[in-house]
Write an enzyme that holds these catalytic residues in place. Structure first.
Site, PDB file in Angstrom:
ATOM      1  N   LYS A  22      -4.666  11.373 -15.248  1.00  0.00           N
ATOM      2  CA  LYS A  22      -4.692  11.790 -13.837  1.00  0.00           C
ATOM      3  C   LYS A  22      -3.872  10.840 -12.973  1.00  0.00           C
ATOM      4  O   LYS A  22      -3.039  11.265 -12.181  1.00  0.00           O
ATOM      5  CB  LYS A  22      -6.149  11.803 -13.344  1.00  0.00           C
ATOM      6  CG  LYS A  22      -6.286  11.870 -11.827  1.00  0.00           C
ATOM      7  CD  LYS A  22      -7.726  11.836 -11.375  1.00  0.00           C
ATOM      8  CE  LYS A  22      -8.355  10.469 -11.282  1.00  0.00           C
ATOM      9  NZ  LYS A  22      -8.083   9.709 -10.048  1.00  0.00           N
ATOM     10  N   ASN A  23      -4.108   9.543 -13.133  1.00  0.00           N
ATOM     11  CA  ASN A  23      -3.471   8.589 -12.219  1.00  0.00           C
ATOM     12  C   ASN A  23      -1.994   8.374 -12.508  1.00  0.00           C
ATOM     13  O   ASN A  23      -1.275   7.796 -11.701  1.00  0.00           O
ATOM     14  CB  ASN A  23      -4.231   7.257 -12.215  1.00  0.00           C
ATOM     15  CG  ASN A  23      -5.565   7.395 -11.498  1.00  0.00           C
ATOM     16  OD1 ASN A  23      -5.795   8.391 -10.808  1.00  0.00           O
ATOM     17  ND2 ASN A  23      -6.442   6.420 -11.669  1.00  0.00           N
ATOM     18  N   CYS A 116     -13.622   5.261   1.592  1.00  0.00           N
ATOM     19  CA  CYS A 116     -14.125   6.189   0.592  1.00  0.00           C
ATOM     20  C   CYS A 116     -15.324   5.575  -0.109  1.00  0.00           C
ATOM     21  O   CYS A 116     -15.710   4.446   0.187  1.00  0.00           O
ATOM     22  CB  CYS A 116     -13.035   6.622  -0.374  1.00  0.00           C
ATOM     23  SG  CYS A 116     -12.788   5.585  -1.784  1.00  0.00           S
ATOM     24  N   ARG A 121     -10.260   1.052   1.720  1.00  0.00           N
ATOM     25  CA  ARG A 121      -9.019   1.106   0.927  1.00  0.00           C
ATOM     26  C   ARG A 121      -7.829   1.234   1.861  1.00  0.00           C
ATOM     27  O   ARG A 121      -7.302   2.323   2.075  1.00  0.00           O
ATOM     28  CB  ARG A 121      -9.095   2.266  -0.075  1.00  0.00           C
ATOM     29  CG  ARG A 121     -10.194   2.039  -1.106  1.00  0.00           C
ATOM     30  CD  ARG A 121     -10.337   3.206  -2.032  1.00  0.00           C
ATOM     31  NE  ARG A 121      -9.218   3.355  -2.939  1.00  0.00           N
ATOM     32  CZ  ARG A 121      -9.070   4.400  -3.743  1.00  0.00           C
ATOM     33  NH1 ARG A 121      -9.947   5.364  -3.736  1.00  0.00           N
ATOM     34  NH2 ARG A 121      -8.029   4.464  -4.557  1.00  0.00           N
ATOM     35  N   ASP A 307     -11.739   0.873 -12.961  1.00  0.00           N
ATOM     36  CA  ASP A 307     -12.118   2.261 -13.246  1.00  0.00           C
ATOM     37  C   ASP A 307     -12.982   2.401 -14.508  1.00  0.00           C
ATOM     38  O   ASP A 307     -13.403   3.506 -14.852  1.00  0.00           O
ATOM     39  CB  ASP A 307     -10.861   3.145 -13.367  1.00  0.00           C
ATOM     40  CG  ASP A 307     -10.150   3.309 -12.038  1.00  0.00           C
ATOM     41  OD1 ASP A 307     -10.749   2.976 -10.995  1.00  0.00           O
ATOM     42  OD2 ASP A 307      -8.981   3.748 -12.034  1.00  0.00           O
ATOM     43  N   ARG A 399     -13.103  15.902 -10.689  1.00  0.00           N
ATOM     44  CA  ARG A 399     -11.864  15.378 -10.117  1.00  0.00           C
ATOM     45  C   ARG A 399     -11.029  14.666 -11.169  1.00  0.00           C
ATOM     46  O   ARG A 399      -9.801  14.618 -11.051  1.00  0.00           O
ATOM     47  CB  ARG A 399     -12.170  14.359  -9.021  1.00  0.00           C
ATOM     48  CG  ARG A 399     -12.867  14.940  -7.837  1.00  0.00           C
ATOM     49  CD  ARG A 399     -13.034  13.879  -6.804  1.00  0.00           C
ATOM     50  NE  ARG A 399     -11.719  13.511  -6.291  1.00  0.00           N
ATOM     51  CZ  ARG A 399     -11.462  13.177  -5.053  1.00  0.00           C
ATOM     52  NH1 ARG A 399     -12.431  13.153  -4.182  1.00  0.00           N
ATOM     53  NH2 ARG A 399     -10.255  12.855  -4.674  1.00  0.00           N
TER      54      ARG A 399
HETATM   55  C1  EPZ Z   1      -5.355   3.306  -7.872  1.00  0.00           C
HETATM   56  O1  EPZ Z   1      -5.791   3.374  -6.527  1.00  0.00           O
HETATM   57  C2  EPZ Z   1      -6.135   4.354  -8.632  1.00  0.00           C
HETATM   58  N1  EPZ Z   1      -5.843   5.669  -8.054  1.00  0.00           N
HETATM   59  C3  EPZ Z   1      -7.612   4.048  -8.568  1.00  0.00           C
HETATM   60  O2  EPZ Z   1      -8.253   4.996  -9.407  1.00  0.00           O
HETATM   61  C4  EPZ Z   1      -7.861   2.646  -9.125  1.00  0.00           C
HETATM   62  O3  EPZ Z   1      -9.216   2.314  -8.965  1.00  0.00           O
HETATM   63  C5  EPZ Z   1      -6.995   1.624  -8.378  1.00  0.00           C
HETATM   64  O4  EPZ Z   1      -5.602   2.021  -8.431  1.00  0.00           O
HETATM   65  C6  EPZ Z   1      -7.091   0.216  -8.945  1.00  0.00           C
HETATM   66  O5  EPZ Z   1      -6.690   0.217 -10.285  1.00  0.00           O
HETATM   67  C7  EPZ Z   1      -4.744   6.309  -8.430  1.00  0.00           C
HETATM   68  O6  EPZ Z   1      -3.955   5.835  -9.234  1.00  0.00           O
HETATM   69  C8  EPZ Z   1      -4.504   7.660  -7.856  1.00  0.00           C
HETATM   70  P1  EPZ Z   1      -4.649  -0.163  -5.270  1.00  0.00           P
HETATM   71  P2  EPZ Z   1      -4.941   2.655  -5.390  1.00  0.00           P
HETATM   72  O7  EPZ Z   1      -3.705   0.086  -4.157  1.00  0.00           O
HETATM   73  O8  EPZ Z   1      -3.512   2.734  -5.723  1.00  0.00           O
HETATM   74  C9  EPZ Z   1      -6.211  -3.256  -2.009  1.00  0.00           C
HETATM   75  C10 EPZ Z   1     -10.068   6.383 -10.092  1.00  0.00           C
HETATM   76  O9  EPZ Z   1     -11.305   6.337 -10.257  1.00  0.00           O
HETATM   77  N2  EPZ Z   1      -5.130  -2.737  -1.169  1.00  0.00           N
HETATM   78  O10 EPZ Z   1      -4.095  -0.695  -6.539  1.00  0.00           O
HETATM   79  O11 EPZ Z   1      -5.392   3.188  -4.090  1.00  0.00           O
HETATM   80  C11 EPZ Z   1      -7.276  -2.223  -2.302  1.00  0.00           C
HETATM   81  O12 EPZ Z   1      -8.202  -2.107  -1.236  1.00  0.00           O
HETATM   82  C12 EPZ Z   1      -9.464   5.567  -9.014  1.00  0.00           C
HETATM   83  O13 EPZ Z   1      -9.312   7.092 -10.753  1.00  0.00           O
HETATM   84  C13 EPZ Z   1      -4.835  -3.349   0.017  1.00  0.00           C
HETATM   85  O14 EPZ Z   1      -5.468  -4.326   0.417  1.00  0.00           O
HETATM   86  O15 EPZ Z   1      -5.466   1.171  -5.561  1.00  0.00           O
HETATM   87  C14 EPZ Z   1      -7.861  -2.746  -3.585  1.00  0.00           C
HETATM   88  O16 EPZ Z   1      -8.748  -3.785  -3.300  1.00  0.00           O
HETATM   89  C15 EPZ Z   1     -10.166   5.402  -7.765  1.00  0.00           C
HETATM   90  N3  EPZ Z   1      -3.812  -2.844   0.769  1.00  0.00           N
HETATM   91  C16 EPZ Z   1      -6.652  -3.321  -4.310  1.00  0.00           C
HETATM   92  O17 EPZ Z   1      -5.682  -3.578  -3.276  1.00  0.00           O
HETATM   93  C17 EPZ Z   1      -3.071  -1.781   0.366  1.00  0.00           C
HETATM   94  O18 EPZ Z   1      -2.149  -1.370   1.082  1.00  0.00           O
HETATM   95  C18 EPZ Z   1      -6.028  -2.400  -5.348  1.00  0.00           C
HETATM   96  O19 EPZ Z   1      -5.808  -1.114  -4.767  1.00  0.00           O
HETATM   97  C19 EPZ Z   1      -3.379  -1.173  -0.862  1.00  0.00           C
HETATM   98  C20 EPZ Z   1      -4.410  -1.666  -1.621  1.00  0.00           C
END
Ligand code: EPZ
Length: 434
Positions: A22-23, A116, A121, A307, A399
């Protein structure tokens, strides 16, 4: 609303095949907007989030046709620079359209996703990346408004306080490939899904070096070609099936599981006393001698994935001692704890971590799914628990897990789905996760 019923304490045995990731599929679908033509993605899982992304692409002018696990995306009509709140709030990954909008259309108005179920996030790192390439970005009325005129390659670091951002790396990449000049992304996320995006973009004609490393260098090109590309298998689904075998003391061969994408999980499973065999076509889990207490700490790839945290916690609930589960990516991602405790787990919460005191048995109970991976943890707990577990709000599982009930039933789980009244899509996706 659908619910899943599980009669637990059945040892799972047999073979199961992992679906496409998915991701990985979500950013690849958006990347198809970068080529003025018709692209095809294969091995795309049939999931609610993939349907939502198809709607997002259609709303910006693309034509999308789904046939089984193949999606054809015709981006010739891509002409819309807006992604409204109603779309983005259903699925956070909708913000990926920002990159292609800036690169191909020169402007974007995309709703901010908001919080969420797994915690705050933000998307500040995405926006810093675009600004480093010269975009003018402002927030107005809950929307990101970005002007891309005159964008050029730039240098940036996408590592935030919780590690590198997967989403920011993908989003910025999708703009940088078509922006003139050289962009350097330091602190790039190294998750396999990002590597997949780099590989597909390069096959489309992009010039990116450093795939799978924390520094990506991009030399902008003037256009990309449409592509036919096959998505990698889902490492989180694969890991969930391995834990399903482990928690029931079963023998399960997971075809398509990529050990190179799952090292941290496999190491922890071995430490927990689970038998693991790596085979050419996947990974097999075999009965061990009970479950050893094991500490885990979530980290960006190649560390232990957030995850898989909830699912691994379900396993640790039945370990012969205490384990510490530390969550560093989403320190509030513990909603599953209260539901696991309703099934007899003994868990003490701290700040960003939980102490899981192993119990001899879990007992079936009605429980509520709260987000995708929390739901998977409840399925695992239900497989191991004595009696019947009833999981409500199953739309969260749908999902991200393709036919999870049918796949587990095929290897011996007593799991059924009862279809109830259809949940309106808006309500069903109130607590967005992806
Ligand atoms: C991706 O989310 C995945 N989603 C998530 O999968 C997964 O949990 C996450 O990466 C971490 O591995 C998809 O790929 C569609 P991040 P993403 O930006 O890209 C912080 C699932 O269950 N951050 O890597 O949104 C953030 O808050 C899920 O399939 C900032 O501070 O995650 C987090 O603490 C849900 N500022 C960390 O970085 C930003 O601009 C990592 O988030 C962006 C992120």
């Amino acid at each position: 609303m659908d619910r899943i019923l599980i009669e637990g304490r059945r040892c799972l045995n047999g073979e199961i095949t992992v679906s496409g990731s998915k991701n990985a599929a979500l950013p690849l679908m958006v990347a198809c907007l970068l080529a003025d033509g018709v692209s095809t993605l294969r091995n795309v899982p049939q999931l609610r989030d993939v349907q939502t992304m198809s709607s997002v692409l259609q709303s910006v002018g693309a034509k999308v046709v789904t046939e089984g696990d193949r999606i054809t995306i015709d981006a010739r009509g891509f002409n819309t620079t807006e992604a409204p709140y109603d779309m983005v709030r259903r699925m956070r990954a909708s913000v990926y359209v920002l990159g292609p909008m800036l690169a191909r259309l020169g402007q974007a108005r995309v709703s901010l996703p908001g919080g969420c179920a797994i915690g705050p996030r933000p998307i500040d790192l995405h926006l810093c990346g675009f600004e480093a390439m010269g975009a003018k970005v402002r927030i107005e009325g809950g929307y990101v408004i970005a002007e891309g005129e005159g964008m050029r390659g730039g240098e940036m670091n996408l590592e935030g306080t919780h590690g590198s951002s997967v989403g920011a790396t993908c989003n910025v990449l999708m703009a940088a490939v078509l922006v003139p000049g050289r962009t350097v992304i330091r602190g790039a996320a190294r998750e396999p899904e990002v590597g997949e995006l780099v590989r597909m973009l390069n096959l489309m004609g992009a010039r990116i070096t450093g795939a799978d490393s924390s520094t990506l260098e991009i030399e902008g090109v003037s256009s990309l070609q449409p592509i036919v590309y096959s998505t990698i298998s889902d490492r989180i689904e694969a890991g969930t099936f391995l834990l399903a075998g482990a928690i029931t003391g079963g023998d399960v061969m997971v075809h398509g599981a990529r050990p190179d994408h799952m090292n941290a999980l496999l190491e922890k499973m071995i430490q927990a006393g689970i038998g693991i065999e790596v085979l050419p076509d996947g990974v097999r889990v075999k009965p061990g001698n009970g479950i050893n207490p094991t500490n885990i700490q979530t980290l960006p790839f190649p560390g232990f994935p957030t995850d898989m945290q909830a699912q691994f916690m379900a396993l640790l609930c039945m370990a012969g001692g205490d384990s510490i589960v530390r969550e560093t990516i989403y320190p509030e991602r513990f909603i599953h704890v209260a539901e696991l405790m309703r099934m007899g787990a003994n868990i003490e919460m701290g700040v960003g971590e939980a102490r899981v005191r192993g119990v001899k048995k879990l007992t079936g109970a009605p429980v509520m799914a709260s987000d995708l991976r929390a739901s998977a943890a409840l399925v695992l707990a239900g497989l191991a628990a004595e009696g019947t577990t009833e999981i409500l709000r199953v739309y969260h599982i749908d999902r991200g897990y393709e036919h999870i009930d049918a796949k587990l039933a095929a290897i011996g789980a007593k799991i059924t789905r009862e279809t109830g009244e259809q949940q309106p899509v808006a309500a069903a996706t109130e607590t967005t996760s992806s």
